[in-house]
Write a protein that holds these residues in place. Structure first.
Motif, mmCIF file in Angstrom:
data_model
loop_
_atom_site.group_PDB
_atom_site.id
_atom_site.type_symbol
_atom_site.label_atom_id
_atom_site.label_comp_id
_atom_site.label_asym_id
_atom_site.label_seq_id
_atom_site.Cartn_x
_atom_site.Cartn_y
_atom_site.Cartn_z
ATOM 1 N N TYR A 36 -14.712 -0.142 7.426
ATOM 2 C CA TYR A 36 -14.909 -1.545 7.788
ATOM 3 C C TYR A 36 -16.144 -1.725 8.662
ATOM 4 O O TYR A 36 -16.800 -2.762 8.606
ATOM 5 C CB TYR A 36 -13.669 -2.089 8.494
ATOM 6 N N LYS A 115 -8.486 3.615 -1.643
ATOM 7 C CA LYS A 115 -8.528 2.778 -0.444
ATOM 8 C C LYS A 115 -7.164 2.173 -0.131
ATOM 9 O O LYS A 115 -6.777 2.072 1.036
ATOM 10 C CB LYS A 115 -9.563 1.671 -0.628
ATOM 11 N N VAL A 119 -5.314 2.492 3.363
ATOM 12 C CA VAL A 119 -4.938 1.296 4.120
ATOM 13 C C VAL A 119 -3.465 1.359 4.520
ATOM 14 O O VAL A 119 -3.104 1.037 5.660
ATOM 15 C CB VAL A 119 -5.236 0.026 3.293
ATOM 16 N N LYS A 224 -0.658 -5.352 3.910
ATOM 17 C CA LYS A 224 -2.078 -5.003 3.883
ATOM 18 C C LYS A 224 -2.521 -4.481 2.529
ATOM 19 O O LYS A 224 -3.641 -4.765 2.085
ATOM 20 C CB LYS A 224 -2.376 -3.960 4.964
ATOM 21 N N THR A 228 -5.312 -6.376 0.462
ATOM 22 C CA THR A 228 -6.522 -5.631 0.098
ATOM 23 C C THR A 228 -6.726 -5.621 -1.405
ATOM 24 O O THR A 228 -7.844 -5.788 -1.898
ATOM 25 C CB THR A 228 -6.443 -4.191 0.632
ATOM 26 N N HIS A 231 -7.914 -8.957 -2.402
ATOM 27 C CA HIS A 231 -9.077 -9.410 -1.629
ATOM 28 C C HIS A 231 -8.768 -10.748 -0.953
ATOM 29 O O HIS A 231 -9.573 -11.683 -0.962
ATOM 30 C CB HIS A 231 -10.313 -9.541 -2.524
ATOM 31 N N GLU A 282 -11.755 -6.803 8.503
ATOM 32 C CA GLU A 282 -10.892 -6.020 7.657
ATOM 33 C C GLU A 282 -10.684 -6.568 6.263
ATOM 34 O O GLU A 282 -10.041 -5.921 5.456
ATOM 35 C CB GLU A 282 -9.530 -5.839 8.330
ATOM 36 N N GLU A 283 -11.213 -7.732 5.934
ATOM 37 C CA GLU A 283 -10.829 -8.329 4.674
ATOM 38 C C GLU A 283 -12.017 -8.933 3.945
ATOM 39 O O GLU A 283 -11.988 -10.075 3.516
ATOM 40 C CB GLU A 283 -9.756 -9.395 4.918
#
Length: 297
Positions: A36, A115, A119, A224, A228, A231, A282-283
């Motif tokens: 990040y 990922k 996460v 999360k 993620t 998105h 983070e996003e």
């Protein structure tokens, strides 16, 4: 009850709550945190121009919560840096993400299926940090419930709360991205988690700590991973928070969104400059990530 006894959920929860985080889960935490950091505007340029500043930023991303919690509880802010193995592991991750030939390491850990696993593992560590913060504060201040909540909150989201200081190390100053003014989902979840674990520590919730750790970890990891994968910049708490704000403070339902919509139309030039802290931290969207990776190459 017979089903629960057969599945031994209590024993599973106890084992999970005692499972060691180092090195596997901590490694995932460092990878995602520094990943990040690389998404941040100008971070790649800073790593080329001043590797020391980039390394310090990476250490804040990895250990900012410990530093801030130590300052709050009257300890030295450099105490955590005596953990040589953690510092070396995080430093190795920083070097590989920013300086690995052909950007191979970055491409591997940024690959979405990998990922998502990382996460989820990071959220396991976040939950443990919240629990550790509440437990630590409980020993220092046995009936200081607010101190316990604040310490757990800081342990879970310290890097976001220190974002403005971290920006200064990169030569950026964006006070409007203060995490308190516009909380991202992990920051809000850390606050709510700190409240839950404080209530459990005070024996106001009839659930064992190990069971609560499992439930909260499952919620955080699932949320999360879904966010993620999609998105998404939203929050699972949005509807409840909107209703509570309307009930307690007289804010209109969806007032924050309405304000943002009006603000975007009223001053499109002013809002185009900085992104929101949630997106920065983070996003970020897929398009932004692709542009960042191409620029880094």
């Amino acid at each position: 009850m017979e089903v629960l006894d057969i599945l031994n959920l209590g024993e599973i929860a106890h084992y999970f709550s005692k499972m060691a985080m180092f090195p596997v889960f901590d490694l995932a935490y460092y990878i995602v945190s520094i990943l990040y950091l690389k998404y941040e505007p100008g971070s790649v340029e800073v790593s080329r121009r001043s590797p020391v500043a980039s390394w310090l930023c990476a250490m804040l991303y990895c250990f900012g919560s410990y530093i801030l919690a130590d300052i709050m509880l009257g300890h030295s802010p450099v105490d955590y840096f005596h953990n040589n193995s953690h510092i070396l592991l995080a430093s190795a991750v920083w070097y590989l993400i920013f300086f690995c030939p052909l950007n191979l390491f970055y491409k591997c850990v940024a690959f979405l299926p990998i990922k998502l696993v990382l996460v989820a593992m990071k959220e396991v560590v976040r939950t443990r940090k919240i629990v550790a913060g509440v437990h630590h504060a409980h020993h220092a201040y046995h009936h200081g419930w607010f101190i316990m909540v604040i310490t757990g909150y800081v342990k879970g989201s310290g890097v976001a709360l220190m974002s403005n200081f971290e920006q200064l190390l990169r030569g950026v100053w964006r006070p409007e991205t203060n995490e308190i003014l516009s909380m991202s989902f992990p920051t809000k979840a850390s606050l709510y988690g700190a409240i839950l674990f404080t209530l459990q520590e005070a024996h106001w919730i009839p659930v064992s700590k190990s069971t609560l750790i499992c439930i909260f970890t499952l919620f955080m990891a699932t949320s999360k991973v879904v966010m993620t994968a999609r998105h998404s910049h939203g929050s699972p708490f949005a509807l409840v928070e909107s209703w509570l704000c309307h009930l307690l403070f007289g804010s209109p339902l969806g007032g924050e969104d309405a304000h943002d919509h009006h603000h975007h139309h009223a001053a499109p030039v002013a809002t185009a400059a900085p992104a929101s802290p949630a997106k920065n931290k983070e996003e970020l969207s897929e398009g932004t990530r692709k542009r960042k990776s191409k620029k880094a190459e």
